[in-house]
Design a protein around this motif. Structure first.
Motif, PDB file in Angstrom:
ATOM      1  N   ARG A  28       0.838  -1.196   0.000  1.00  0.00           N
ATOM      2  CA  ARG A  28       0.000   0.000   0.000  1.00  0.00           C
ATOM      3  C   ARG A  28       0.876   1.250   0.000  1.00  0.00           C
ATOM      4  O   ARG A  28       1.918   1.278   0.642  1.00  0.00           O
ATOM      5  CB  ARG A  28      -0.888   0.030   1.244  1.00  0.00           C
ATOM      6  CG  ARG A  28      -1.899  -1.052   1.295  1.00  0.00           C
ATOM      7  CD  ARG A  28      -2.738  -0.926   2.578  1.00  0.00           C
ATOM      8  NE  ARG A  28      -3.519  -2.107   2.787  1.00  0.00           N
ATOM      9  CZ  ARG A  28      -4.642  -2.393   2.138  1.00  0.00           C
ATOM     10  NH1 ARG A  28      -5.110  -1.543   1.263  1.00  0.00           N
ATOM     11  NH2 ARG A  28      -5.298  -3.500   2.375  1.00  0.00           N
ATOM     12  N   GLN A  50      -2.914   5.268   0.476  1.00  0.00           N
ATOM     13  CA  GLN A  50      -3.856   4.165   0.674  1.00  0.00           C
ATOM     14  C   GLN A  50      -3.983   3.795   2.149  1.00  0.00           C
ATOM     15  O   GLN A  50      -5.062   3.413   2.600  1.00  0.00           O
ATOM     16  CB  GLN A  50      -3.444   2.952  -0.153  1.00  0.00           C
ATOM     17  CG  GLN A  50      -3.629   3.168  -1.636  1.00  0.00           C
ATOM     18  CD  GLN A  50      -2.954   2.093  -2.482  1.00  0.00           C
ATOM     19  OE1 GLN A  50      -1.882   1.593  -2.154  1.00  0.00           O
ATOM     20  NE2 GLN A  50      -3.595   1.758  -3.587  1.00  0.00           N
ATOM     21  N   TRP A  51      -2.891   3.916   2.886  1.00  0.00           N
ATOM     22  CA  TRP A  51      -2.967   3.688   4.332  1.00  0.00           C
ATOM     23  C   TRP A  51      -3.781   4.798   5.005  1.00  0.00           C
ATOM     24  O   TRP A  51      -4.584   4.535   5.893  1.00  0.00           O
ATOM     25  CB  TRP A  51      -1.567   3.638   4.947  1.00  0.00           C
ATOM     26  CG  TRP A  51      -0.919   2.301   4.870  1.00  0.00           C
ATOM     27  CD1 TRP A  51       0.064   1.920   3.995  1.00  0.00           C
ATOM     28  CD2 TRP A  51      -1.182   1.160   5.682  1.00  0.00           C
ATOM     29  NE1 TRP A  51       0.415   0.614   4.223  1.00  0.00           N
ATOM     30  CE2 TRP A  51      -0.338   0.129   5.263  1.00  0.00           C
ATOM     31  CE3 TRP A  51      -2.068   0.914   6.734  1.00  0.00           C
ATOM     32  CZ2 TRP A  51      -0.340  -1.129   5.857  1.00  0.00           C
ATOM     33  CZ3 TRP A  51      -2.065  -0.334   7.326  1.00  0.00           C
ATOM     34  CH2 TRP A  51      -1.215  -1.342   6.886  1.00  0.00           C
ATOM     35  N   PRO A 105      -7.997   4.460   3.341  1.00  0.00           N
ATOM     36  CA  PRO A 105      -8.262   3.119   2.803  1.00  0.00           C
ATOM     37  C   PRO A 105      -9.586   2.999   2.047  1.00  0.00           C
ATOM     38  O   PRO A 105      -9.729   2.106   1.220  1.00  0.00           O
ATOM     39  CB  PRO A 105      -8.234   2.225   4.037  1.00  0.00           C
ATOM     40  CG  PRO A 105      -8.484   3.141   5.191  1.00  0.00           C
ATOM     41  CD  PRO A 105      -7.902   4.467   4.798  1.00  0.00           C
ATOM     42  N   ARG A 117      -1.130   2.796  11.099  1.00  0.00           N
ATOM     43  CA  ARG A 117      -0.593   2.863   9.738  1.00  0.00           C
ATOM     44  C   ARG A 117       0.867   3.271   9.828  1.00  0.00           C
ATOM     45  O   ARG A 117       1.304   3.823  10.835  1.00  0.00           O
ATOM     46  CB  ARG A 117      -1.367   3.862   8.876  1.00  0.00           C
ATOM     47  CG  ARG A 117      -1.219   5.296   9.352  1.00  0.00           C
ATOM     48  CD  ARG A 117      -1.677   6.314   8.327  1.00  0.00           C
ATOM     49  NE  ARG A 117      -1.725   7.649   8.839  1.00  0.00           N
ATOM     50  CZ  ARG A 117      -0.684   8.467   8.951  1.00  0.00           C
ATOM     51  NH1 ARG A 117       0.509   8.063   8.597  1.00  0.00           N
ATOM     52  NH2 ARG A 117      -0.817   9.684   9.432  1.00  0.00           N
ATOM     53  N   LEU A 123      -7.649  -2.808   8.814  1.00  0.00           N
ATOM     54  CA  LEU A 123      -6.356  -3.028   8.164  1.00  0.00           C
ATOM     55  C   LEU A 123      -5.327  -3.470   9.192  1.00  0.00           C
ATOM     56  O   LEU A 123      -4.514  -4.345   8.952  1.00  0.00           O
ATOM     57  CB  LEU A 123      -5.878  -1.757   7.472  1.00  0.00           C
ATOM     58  CG  LEU A 123      -6.480  -1.447   6.113  1.00  0.00           C
ATOM     59  CD1 LEU A 123      -6.005  -0.086   5.625  1.00  0.00           C
ATOM     60  CD2 LEU A 123      -6.143  -2.527   5.103  1.00  0.00           C
TER      61      LEU A 123
END
Length: 179
Positions: free
Chosen positions: A3, A7-8, A11, A57, A174
């Motif tokens: 990622r 994207q982290w 999401p 993250r 995640l």
């Protein structure tokens, strides 16, 4: 899958309100606000106790899962109050708060997570009972955000908070899945 930091951070993507907000969209967002406490609690329960104090993250400035669990109800409590101001005052300028400073207070850094999860449930139960009683015109009421001077409708803000809950639930999920 590798990622990117974007994207982290996002999401489910950044909040992108629809051009036209319909009554059906408002009803859907109210349902999402109503469902969040249960879904968020379920996501948090998947996080191992040892991971609560790890960043959710990669990257500088990331909060721990524990801080995130405190952030969501604090943010939504502020959102609820902003709705009340907007419903009872003529285009108020809302009060901003410094979420990073709040996330670094001792309760958010070190406190148990059951209390903010209960707070999220209480805030959302109270908020939803209000939202379900509003008239369509109420969602067109506006407030001014002091940091941007943007004027927002309550309909727009409801969508933002529905997104916000799903956004942070995805962060927790995640983390629990190993990303």
């Amino acid at each position: 899958m590798t990622r990117t930091l974007e994207q982290w951070k996002y999401p489910i993507g950044r909040y992108a309100p629809p051009g036209v907000i319909t009554p059906a969209q408002i009803a859907q967002w109210i349902d999402e606000v109503e469902a969040l406490p249960t879904a968020f609690r379920a996501a948090v329960e998947e996080v191992d106790e040892s991971e609560l104090d790890l960043p959710y993250r990669p990257g500088a400035g990331a909060w721990t899962v524990r801080q995130l669990v405190h952030h969501v109800p604090e943010s939504h409590m502020n959102g609820f109050v902003r709705f009340k101001w907007t419903l009872t005052e003529d285009q108020p300028t809302i009060k901003a708060y410094h979420e990073n400073a709040w996330a670094n207070l001792p309760d958010a850094r070190l406190g148990p997570i059951d209390i903010p999860l209960d707070l999220l449930d209480a805030v959302h139960r109270t908020w939803v009972q209000l939202l379900r009683r509003l008239e369509p015109a109420d969602f067109e009421r506006t407030f001014t955000h002091p940091e941007t001077n943007h004027v927002h409708t309550l309909a727009h803000y409801l969508g933002l908070y529905a997104w916000h809950g799903a956004h942070h639930r995805a962060h927790v999920s995640l983390r629990s899945s190993g990303g």
